[in-house]
Design a protein around this motif. Structure first.
Motif, short mmCIF file in Angstrom:
data_model
loop_
_atom_site.label_atom_id
_atom_site.label_comp_id
_atom_site.label_asym_id
_atom_site.label_seq_id
_atom_site.Cartn_x
_atom_site.Cartn_y
_atom_site.Cartn_z
N PHE A 1 -4.31 -3.24 -4.96
CA PHE A 1 -5.08 -2.01 -4.75
C PHE A 1 -4.30 -0.78 -5.19
O PHE A 1 -4.82 0.09 -5.89
N GLY A 2 -3.06 -0.67 -4.75
CA GLY A 2 -2.29 0.53 -5.07
C GLY A 2 -0.87 0.41 -4.57
O GLY A 2 -0.45 -0.66 -4.10
N MET A 3 -0.14 1.53 -4.63
CA MET A 3 1.29 1.51 -4.31
C MET A 3 1.69 2.67 -3.41
O MET A 3 1.04 3.71 -3.39
N VAL A 4 2.80 2.47 -2.70
CA VAL A 4 3.44 3.53 -1.90
C VAL A 4 4.95 3.49 -2.17
O VAL A 4 5.46 2.52 -2.73
N ILE A 5 5.65 4.55 -1.74
CA ILE A 5 7.12 4.52 -1.77
C ILE A 5 7.58 3.79 -0.51
O ILE A 5 6.98 3.94 0.56
N PHE A 6 8.62 3.01 -0.64
CA PHE A 6 9.07 2.15 0.47
C PHE A 6 10.58 2.31 0.64
O PHE A 6 11.35 2.07 -0.30
N ASN A 7 11.00 2.75 1.82
CA ASN A 7 12.44 2.79 2.13
C ASN A 7 12.77 1.64 3.07
O ASN A 7 12.40 1.66 4.24
N ASP A 8 13.45 0.65 2.55
CA ASP A 8 13.81 -0.55 3.31
C ASP A 8 15.19 -0.33 3.94
O ASP A 8 16.21 -0.76 3.41
#
Ligand code: MN
Length: 414
Positions: A225-232
């Motif tokens: 569907f789409g993307m987000v920024i991810f801080n792991d």
């Protein structure tokens, strides 16, 4: 395409973007989009009949999550996106000339509170940046054989926990756990001394499969569907002691932060670029056609307590060795089913230069070299009170599509 709404040239939320998110309205959670400095309430637009072509029940836009909206399918969700572009374009007056509706639906972004956009069922984290995997291999194992033998044959990943994925702005407590230095005989328990961020992007599943189904690289885009920024967020000292032989566990599941706006794959299409040259040749089920990488600029900023922002890394999503399509094909090749809202993160995205490394572990090279911040203090890892901000945006010709930011402050151990 021009808009009647004033949009700064460097706005992430241009008329070419039209992302989806959920904000906290005075009446409860509402599905929304962003344009310029505005959050636009889609429940209000739908209730006023401006989205009537799609016959979407009002409840879908009154939800605390995008899952029901995403489940309508790409024909509908992208149709809504194109219709919103139309409503915001200066050739259309339906919204522009309806002041009452504008007053009910359009809110300044700086006074709205965003919520976690999707109910995340399962979460998987990959390890798909060659520079990151090489850097970690050099530090933790053997500099001459930094990549493990499987790395170029399959997108390595692990199953994480969705329960601890939180929206940007949520503070994270420093985790406690077991650690053991090489010089110590026995482990000790206490707050992590090597707290780190990981610069990642994540994609969200938009269409379910049944147990036993597989997704080919050619069909994969239909399921994203789409993307987000991810801080792991990662505790390197806990990780080093616990990860053998089953991989990350408590070093990773104490918190991960995501940006609030889901940028659709349709909005990212103009920024597609050639993928990495893959040598050795991958197995047939991982082969793919076309330009499947994406040119997305990624910035990491560290703000010390009472200080100002320091840019500590500038990377790019295009440094990925494995594409999302390959990750999804590999994830399902054994028949593992996926569900709407599942989240799959890229793994830390490091580039070839020292200034493009996507974690403190790499920037400080295992804690050996301190970074000096603009307030004169030094960092090898993240300290209590530090805020880490990640921004992501794509630019091509006169088009800019961005993600906004994901930001979180580290609190002392609880
Ligand atoms: Mn990670």
């Amino acid at each position: 395409m021009k808009s009647w709404i004033e949009i700064a040239d460097n706005s992430d939320f241009s008329i070419h973007n039209i992302p989806f998110g959920v904000y906290k309205s005075a009446h409860g959670p509402r599905v929304a989009t962003a344009i310029g400095d505005y959050v636009v309430d889609l429940f209000e637009l739908n209730a006023a009949g401006l989205l009537s072509h799609f016959n979407i029940p009002n409840e879908v836009f009154k939800s605390a999550y995008l899952n029901d909206f995403i489940t309508l399918g790409k024909t509908t969700t992208n149709g809504v996106r194109l219709r919103l572009q139309e409503l915001f374009s200066d050739e259309h007056t339906e919204l522009k000339d309806n002041q009452a509706l504008r007053d009910a639906a359009m809110w300044p972004m700086n006074i709205t509170e965003m919520m976690l956009p999707v109910q995340i069922g399962d979460y998987t984290d990959f390890y798909s940046s060659e520079d990151h995997a090489t850097n970690v291999g050099k530090m933790f194992r053997d500099p001459a054989n930094a990549l493990l033998p499987n790395w170029k044959h399959l997108p390595v990943g692990y199953h994480g926990r969705s329960s601890s994925i939180v929206i940007s702005g949520t503070p994270i407590h420093r985790p406690k756990g077991q650690t053991k230095l090489d010089t110590e005989e026995l482990p000790t328990f206490g707050p992590s001394k090597r707290l780190d961020f990981e610069l990642e992007m994540a994609f969200i599943i938009g269409k379910e499969t049944q147990l036993g189904d597989t997704i080919s690289t050619a069909d994969a885009d239909k399921y994203i569907f789409g993307m987000v920024i991810f801080n792991d967020w990662s505790a390197r000292d806990i990780q080093k002691w616990e990860y053998v032989p089953l991989g990350p566990f408590l070093a990773k599941n104490f918190g991960s932060s995501i940006s609030p706006w889901v940028v659709t794959m349709e909005a990212l299409e103009p920024f597609r670029t050639k993928g990495a040259v893959q040598d050795p040749k991958v197995l047939p089920y991982l082969e793919y056609q076309g330009e499947k990488n994406i040119d997305i600029n990624l910035d990491v900023l560290l703000t010390p307590p009472n200080g100002t922002e320091n840019t500590i890394s500038q990377s790019n999503y295009k440094y990925m060795y494995w594409t999302m399509e390959q990750q999804l094909a590999h994830h399902t090749v054994n028949g593992c089913n996926v569900r709407v809202g599942d989240m799959m993160a890229s793994g830390t995205i490091s580039g070839p230069e020292q200034t493009s490394f996507g974690s403190m572990l790499e920037l400080s090279w295992g804690g050996k070299n301190a970074l000096t911040l603009n307030d004169g203090t030094e960092r090898r890892f993240i300290e209590d009170g530090d805020t880490v901000t990640m921004r992501a945006y794509a630019v091509h010709n006169d088009k800019r599509v961005g993600f906004g930011e994901v930001k979180a402050t580290i609190l002392p151990a609880k």
